[in-house]
Design a protein around this motif. Structure first.
Motif, PDB file in Angstrom:
ATOM      1  N   ARG A 115       3.752   5.332  -5.561  1.00  0.00           N
ATOM      2  CA  ARG A 115       3.893   6.337  -6.879  1.00  0.00           C
ATOM      3  C   ARG A 115       3.075   6.486  -7.661  1.00  0.00           C
ATOM      4  O   ARG A 115       3.174   7.115  -8.585  1.00  0.00           O
ATOM      5  CB  ARG A 115       3.657   3.664  -7.852  1.00  0.00           C
ATOM      6  CG  ARG A 115       4.835   3.208  -7.478  1.00  0.00           C
ATOM      7  CD  ARG A 115       6.118   3.714  -8.782  1.00  0.00           C
ATOM      8  NE  ARG A 115       6.252   2.404  -7.955  1.00  0.00           N
ATOM      9  CZ  ARG A 115       6.874   0.841  -8.581  1.00  0.00           C
ATOM     10  NH1 ARG A 115       5.510   1.026  -9.342  1.00  0.00           N
ATOM     11  NH2 ARG A 115       8.362   0.570  -8.117  1.00  0.00           N
ATOM     12  N   ASN A 116       1.715   6.618  -6.605  1.00  0.00           N
ATOM     13  CA  ASN A 116       0.743   7.411  -6.963  1.00  0.00           C
ATOM     14  C   ASN A 116       0.891   8.756  -6.921  1.00  0.00           C
ATOM     15  O   ASN A 116       0.837   9.676  -7.989  1.00  0.00           O
ATOM     16  CB  ASN A 116      -0.401   6.746  -6.423  1.00  0.00           C
ATOM     17  CG  ASN A 116      -1.305   5.755  -6.823  1.00  0.00           C
ATOM     18  OD1 ASN A 116      -1.391   5.337  -8.121  1.00  0.00           O
ATOM     19  ND2 ASN A 116      -2.305   5.325  -5.464  1.00  0.00           N
ATOM     20  N   LEU A 117       1.826   9.211  -6.143  1.00  0.00           N
ATOM     21  CA  LEU A 117       2.300  10.994  -5.688  1.00  0.00           C
ATOM     22  C   LEU A 117       3.345  11.061  -6.713  1.00  0.00           C
ATOM     23  O   LEU A 117       3.623  11.783  -7.195  1.00  0.00           O
ATOM     24  CB  LEU A 117       3.088  10.224  -4.321  1.00  0.00           C
ATOM     25  CG  LEU A 117       2.258  10.273  -2.733  1.00  0.00           C
ATOM     26  CD1 LEU A 117       3.030  10.489  -1.218  1.00  0.00           C
ATOM     27  CD2 LEU A 117       1.084  12.091  -3.112  1.00  0.00           C
ATOM     28  N   GLU A 118       3.916  10.062  -7.078  1.00  0.00           N
ATOM     29  CA  GLU A 118       4.845  10.317  -8.499  1.00  0.00           C
ATOM     30  C   GLU A 118       4.633  10.576  -9.640  1.00  0.00           C
ATOM     31  O   GLU A 118       4.455  11.255 -10.307  1.00  0.00           O
ATOM     32  CB  GLU A 118       6.250   8.757  -8.238  1.00  0.00           C
ATOM     33  CG  GLU A 118       7.256   9.266  -7.133  1.00  0.00           C
ATOM     34  CD  GLU A 118       7.891   7.561  -7.442  1.00  0.00           C
ATOM     35  OE1 GLU A 118       7.686   6.985  -8.276  1.00  0.00           O
ATOM     36  OE2 GLU A 118       8.766   7.531  -6.698  1.00  0.00           O
ATOM     37  N   VAL A 119       3.299   9.478  -9.927  1.00  0.00           N
ATOM     38  CA  VAL A 119       2.451  10.134 -11.515  1.00  0.00           C
ATOM     39  C   VAL A 119       1.554  11.368 -11.051  1.00  0.00           C
ATOM     40  O   VAL A 119       1.867  11.865 -11.838  1.00  0.00           O
ATOM     41  CB  VAL A 119       1.353   8.834 -11.700  1.00  0.00           C
ATOM     42  CG1 VAL A 119       0.133   9.167 -12.465  1.00  0.00           C
ATOM     43  CG2 VAL A 119       1.901   7.608 -11.326  1.00  0.00           C
ATOM     44  N   THR A 120       1.226  11.636 -10.022  1.00  0.00           N
ATOM     45  CA  THR A 120       0.802  12.728  -9.575  1.00  0.00           C
ATOM     46  C   THR A 120       1.291  13.979  -9.704  1.00  0.00           C
ATOM     47  O   THR A 120       1.218  15.025 -10.555  1.00  0.00           O
ATOM     48  CB  THR A 120      -0.309  12.586  -8.114  1.00  0.00           C
ATOM     49  OG1 THR A 120      -1.166  11.422  -8.177  1.00  0.00           O
ATOM     50  CG2 THR A 120      -1.013  14.566  -8.466  1.00  0.00           C
TER      51      THR A 120
ATOM     52  N   LEU B 181       2.480   1.144  -3.206  1.00  0.00           N
ATOM     53  CA  LEU B 181       1.896   2.472  -3.597  1.00  0.00           C
ATOM     54  C   LEU B 181       1.558   3.327  -4.074  1.00  0.00           C
ATOM     55  O   LEU B 181       0.819   4.596  -5.280  1.00  0.00           O
ATOM     56  CB  LEU B 181       0.189   1.834  -4.171  1.00  0.00           C
ATOM     57  CG  LEU B 181      -0.155  -0.193  -4.675  1.00  0.00           C
ATOM     58  CD1 LEU B 181      -1.549  -0.711  -4.488  1.00  0.00           C
ATOM     59  CD2 LEU B 181       0.232   0.011  -6.432  1.00  0.00           C
ATOM     60  N   GLU B 182       1.207   4.119  -2.626  1.00  0.00           N
ATOM     61  CA  GLU B 182       1.060   4.881  -3.044  1.00  0.00           C
ATOM     62  C   GLU B 182       2.129   6.229  -3.200  1.00  0.00           C
ATOM     63  O   GLU B 182       1.689   7.090  -3.270  1.00  0.00           O
ATOM     64  CB  GLU B 182       0.726   5.565  -0.660  1.00  0.00           C
ATOM     65  CG  GLU B 182       0.636   6.859  -0.738  1.00  0.00           C
ATOM     66  CD  GLU B 182       0.266   6.894   1.134  1.00  0.00           C
ATOM     67  OE1 GLU B 182       0.226   8.461   1.454  1.00  0.00           O
ATOM     68  OE2 GLU B 182       0.143   6.199   1.927  1.00  0.00           O
TER      69      GLU B 182
ATOM     70  N   LYS C 245       2.638  14.563 -13.513  1.00  0.00           N
ATOM     71  CA  LYS C 245       1.106  14.795 -14.218  1.00  0.00           C
ATOM     72  C   LYS C 245       1.363  16.380 -14.423  1.00  0.00           C
ATOM     73  O   LYS C 245       1.105  17.130 -15.166  1.00  0.00           O
ATOM     74  CB  LYS C 245       0.235  13.805 -13.787  1.00  0.00           C
ATOM     75  CG  LYS C 245      -0.544  13.200 -14.057  1.00  0.00           C
ATOM     76  CD  LYS C 245      -1.701  12.733 -14.084  1.00  0.00           C
ATOM     77  CE  LYS C 245      -2.299  11.037 -14.257  1.00  0.00           C
ATOM     78  NZ  LYS C 245      -3.455  10.915 -13.778  1.00  0.00           N
TER      79      LYS C 245
ATOM     80  N   GLU D 243       0.811  -1.429  -0.747  1.00  0.00           N
ATOM     81  CA  GLU D 243       0.228   0.033  -0.035  1.00  0.00           C
ATOM     82  C   GLU D 243       0.775   1.377   0.277  1.00  0.00           C
ATOM     83  O   GLU D 243       0.212   2.444  -0.423  1.00  0.00           O
ATOM     84  CB  GLU D 243      -0.610  -0.161   0.917  1.00  0.00           C
ATOM     85  CG  GLU D 243      -1.838  -1.362   0.893  1.00  0.00           C
ATOM     86  CD  GLU D 243      -2.989  -1.404   2.464  1.00  0.00           C
ATOM     87  OE1 GLU D 243      -2.515  -0.485   3.619  1.00  0.00           O
ATOM     88  OE2 GLU D 243      -3.873  -1.295   2.655  1.00  0.00           O
TER      89      GLU D 243
END
Length: 271
Positions: free
Chosen positions: A48-53, A45-46, A56, A42
């Motif tokens: 990775r999501n922050l990196e993707v955000t 994933l968090e 972006k 988790e």
């Protein structure tokens, strides 16, 4: 005999209890590792999501910056070039009609020459904003020194600079990124920071480029995310990312602004 069976039952009971405890411990360990692993996944994933955000946001910032630049260029072309070309066109039509006195002919002709000179000057300014000729011809160091001297001569802000930059240390595109960062920082100091003094220090150490900028402006609260994520800072952050760099900023209300940028040259830039 009964004692023997009683002892045997006790042993069996103890063994069963031991096995049961081992099973319970095993299940507990499995559950522990399962939930620990779940938490790790988790967290990953968090992250990775922050990196993707974050990526972006950077991409969005680049797009917004490009659009703002296109609008500015379009406005410059409309205001400076189109209006002057209209004047030239009108005067040229007057000459074409041929119904002018010698004095009128001279006035119209001089008007065309004057408008042509102004158009050429406007075109040069637009081209200079797109890619400063000194950056292309003489390199990053001279371009930053000219930029600082231009501001110094305008008396909008006094900029002290020390630039120890190895010639062509970065590729031309990355030199342009760093030059634009410098421009943005100075403009922010003048427009928003109300600063009257700033410093630029650039040096190379251990295959890293160290860029430091400070001003004595009004500063801002760095805990306020909106201050950090304004269009100017987003533009700077996106360019630093393209430069494969890292940065840290510091500012307090009434105590100016400072930023430290460390750039790690990419493989094709390493000597």
């Amino acid at each position: 005999m009964e004692e023997f069976f009683a002892q045997e039952n006790q042993v069996i009971t103890i063994v069963l209890i031991g096995v049961l405890m081992l099973l319970l411990m095993g299940v507990a360990l499995l559950l522990f590792f399962f939930f620990s692993r779940k938490k790790i996944v988790e967290k990953e994933l968090e992250k990775r999501n922050l990196e993707v955000t974050h990526q972006k946001e950077i991409i969005q910032s680049i797009i917004i910056t490009q659009e703002e630049e296109r609008k500015r260029i379009a406005q410059d072309l409309h205001d400076d070039i189109s209006s002057k070309l209209n004047v030239i066109n009108l005067n040229a039509n007057l000459l074409k009609d041929g119904e002018l006195s010698p004095e009128e002919y001279l006035i119209v002709n001089n008007g065309i020459l004057e408008a042509t000179d102004k158009t050429l000057e406007s075109a040069r300014k637009i081209a200079h904003n797109l890619l400063p000729p000194i950056l292309e011809e003489f390199g990053f160091k001279d371009a930053v020194e000219e930029l600082a001297d231009t501001f110094n001569n305008s008396r909008k802000i006094n900029i002290a600079y020390t630039i120890n930059y190895p010639n062509k240390y970065l590729n031309p595109q990355n030199e342009l990124h760093l030059f634009r960062i410098t421009q943005e920082l100075i403009n922010n100091s003048v427009r928003h920071g109300k600063a009257n003094n700033s410093t630029i220090h650039i040096s190379q150490k251990n295959n890293k480029l160290i860029f430091s900028y400070t001003d004595n402006g009004i500063g801002f609260n760095t805990d306020n995310i909106d201050n950090k994520k304004g269009l100017g800072m987003k533009n700077i952050e996106s360019r630093i990312s393209l430069l494969n760099g890292q940065y840290s900023i510091g500012s307090e209300i009434g105590n100016g602004f400072k930023i430290l940028i460390v750039i790690y040259p990419q493989d094709d830039e390493k000597n």
